[in-house]
Design a protein around this motif. Structure first.
Motif, PDB file in Angstrom:
ATOM      1  N   THR A  51     -14.662  18.990 -65.084  1.00 55.91           N
ATOM      2  CA  THR A  51     -14.631  19.129 -63.815  1.00 55.91           C
ATOM      3  C   THR A  51     -15.196  20.442 -63.152  1.00 55.91           C
ATOM      4  O   THR A  51     -15.243  21.468 -63.935  1.00 55.91           O
ATOM      5  N   SER A  52     -15.635  20.589 -61.831  1.00 57.33           N
ATOM      6  CA  SER A  52     -15.781  21.849 -61.508  1.00 57.33           C
ATOM      7  C   SER A  52     -14.587  22.651 -61.068  1.00 57.33           C
ATOM      8  O   SER A  52     -14.113  22.525 -60.069  1.00 57.33           O
ATOM      9  N   PHE A  53     -14.083  23.512 -62.169  1.00 56.93           N
ATOM     10  CA  PHE A  53     -12.853  24.212 -61.821  1.00 56.93           C
ATOM     11  C   PHE A  53     -12.970  24.956 -60.604  1.00 56.93           C
ATOM     12  O   PHE A  53     -11.744  24.955 -59.782  1.00 56.93           O
ATOM     13  N   THR A  54     -13.687  25.824 -60.228  1.00 54.41           N
ATOM     14  CA  THR A  54     -13.884  26.556 -59.054  1.00 54.41           C
ATOM     15  C   THR A  54     -13.656  25.704 -57.944  1.00 54.41           C
ATOM     16  O   THR A  54     -12.779  26.124 -57.036  1.00 54.41           O
ATOM     17  N   PHE A  55     -14.521  24.852 -57.755  1.00 55.61           N
ATOM     18  CA  PHE A  55     -14.255  23.989 -56.753  1.00 55.61           C
ATOM     19  C   PHE A  55     -13.076  23.132 -56.293  1.00 55.61           C
ATOM     20  O   PHE A  55     -12.420  23.238 -55.495  1.00 55.61           O
ATOM     21  N   GLU A  95     -22.644  20.573 -50.496  1.00 51.32           N
ATOM     22  CA  GLU A  95     -22.716  20.104 -51.793  1.00 51.32           C
ATOM     23  C   GLU A  95     -24.156  19.517 -52.013  1.00 51.32           C
ATOM     24  O   GLU A  95     -24.728  19.685 -53.236  1.00 51.32           O
ATOM     25  N   ILE A  96     -24.820  19.161 -51.074  1.00 55.46           N
ATOM     26  CA  ILE A  96     -25.971  18.448 -51.042  1.00 55.46           C
ATOM     27  C   ILE A  96     -27.136  19.575 -51.341  1.00 55.46           C
ATOM     28  O   ILE A  96     -27.799  19.329 -52.341  1.00 55.46           O
ATOM     29  N   PHE A  97     -26.951  20.586 -50.879  1.00 59.37           N
ATOM     30  CA  PHE A  97     -27.769  21.787 -51.196  1.00 59.37           C
ATOM     31  C   PHE A  97     -27.603  22.241 -52.552  1.00 59.37           C
ATOM     32  O   PHE A  97     -28.531  22.694 -53.290  1.00 59.37           O
ATOM     33  N   ILE A  98     -26.223  22.388 -53.074  1.00 60.32           N
ATOM     34  CA  ILE A  98     -25.907  23.036 -54.365  1.00 60.32           C
ATOM     35  C   ILE A  98     -26.306  21.845 -55.404  1.00 60.32           C
ATOM     36  O   ILE A  98     -26.967  22.510 -56.369  1.00 60.32           O
ATOM     37  N   GLU A  99     -26.500  20.674 -55.096  1.00 60.25           N
ATOM     38  CA  GLU A  99     -27.089  19.641 -56.042  1.00 60.25           C
ATOM     39  C   GLU A  99     -28.455  19.647 -55.944  1.00 60.25           C
ATOM     40  O   GLU A  99     -29.030  19.482 -57.256  1.00 60.25           O
ATOM     41  N   LYS A 100     -29.258  19.850 -55.089  1.00 61.38           N
ATOM     42  CA  LYS A 100     -30.674  19.701 -55.135  1.00 61.38           C
ATOM     43  C   LYS A 100     -31.335  21.135 -55.703  1.00 61.38           C
ATOM     44  O   LYS A 100     -32.119  21.111 -56.308  1.00 61.38           O
ATOM     45  N   TYR A 101     -30.697  22.191 -55.214  1.00 66.15           N
ATOM     46  CA  TYR A 101     -31.286  23.527 -55.463  1.00 66.15           C
ATOM     47  C   TYR A 101     -30.670  24.256 -56.862  1.00 66.15           C
ATOM     48  O   TYR A 101     -31.033  25.457 -56.932  1.00 66.15           O
ATOM     49  N   THR A 102     -29.373  24.014 -57.358  1.00 61.01           N
ATOM     50  CA  THR A 102     -28.945  24.462 -58.302  1.00 61.01           C
ATOM     51  C   THR A 102     -28.592  23.612 -59.444  1.00 61.01           C
ATOM     52  O   THR A 102     -28.697  22.331 -59.404  1.00 61.01           O
ATOM     53  N   ASN A 103     -28.074  24.145 -60.486  1.00 61.77           N
ATOM     54  CA  ASN A 103     -27.360  23.352 -61.839  1.00 61.77           C
ATOM     55  C   ASN A 103     -26.087  23.466 -61.790  1.00 61.77           C
ATOM     56  O   ASN A 103     -25.498  23.227 -63.060  1.00 61.77           O
TER      57      ASN A 103
END
Length: 136
Positions: A51-55, A95-103
């Motif tokens: 999972t995403s530990f930070t989030f 989250e949408i921006f993170i999903e779209k523009y990052t890995n």
């Protein structure tokens, strides 16, 4: 964020909310990843947890603390719903921006509205638990 938004006399309240939210996100985050609904390509603890530990363990519980401690409990139901709407929508848009523009996150069998619904449910559950525990 906690230093600025948590009054000193409510630190116990903040800890309870933080730990309760971690419990929920730990279980739900593991289920979402294990059922291949979401993937986190960048992992902090690659062999221990997918999972995403930070989030899941820091960011979301901190936001939930602020949400609960500043909840407009004495306002109308409409204003309370708008409060939920604001928090869930803001986190979902980020989250949408993170999903779209990052890995950092990859939706496999997931969509933004599922994020919004799960955010609403977990905020609602944390609020009910917090009110029940401290008998507010």
């Amino acid at each position: 964020m906690l230093l600025f938004f948590v009054p000193e006399n409510r630190i116990r309240h903040a800890w309870l909310i933080f730990l309760f939210k971690q419990l929920m996100t730990w279980i739900l985050g593991l289920l979402v990843v294990e059922y291949d609904l979401i993937e986190y390509p960048v992992e902090i603890f690659k062999y221990a947890n997918k999972t995403s530990f930070t989030f899941e363990y820091f960011v979301y519980p901190v936001i939930c603390v602020v949400f609960n401690l500043h909840y407009p409990g004495k306002k109308t139901l409409l204003k309370q719903f708008i409060y939920y709407l604001y928090y869930c929508t803001a986190i979902t848009v980020i989250e949408i921006f993170i999903e779209k523009y990052t890995n950092l996150i990859k939706y496999i069998h997931w969509s933004w509205y599922l994020t919004w619904i799960t955010l609403y449910i977990t905020f609602f559950a944390s609020r009910k638990f917090y009110v029940w525990f401290f008998k507010l």
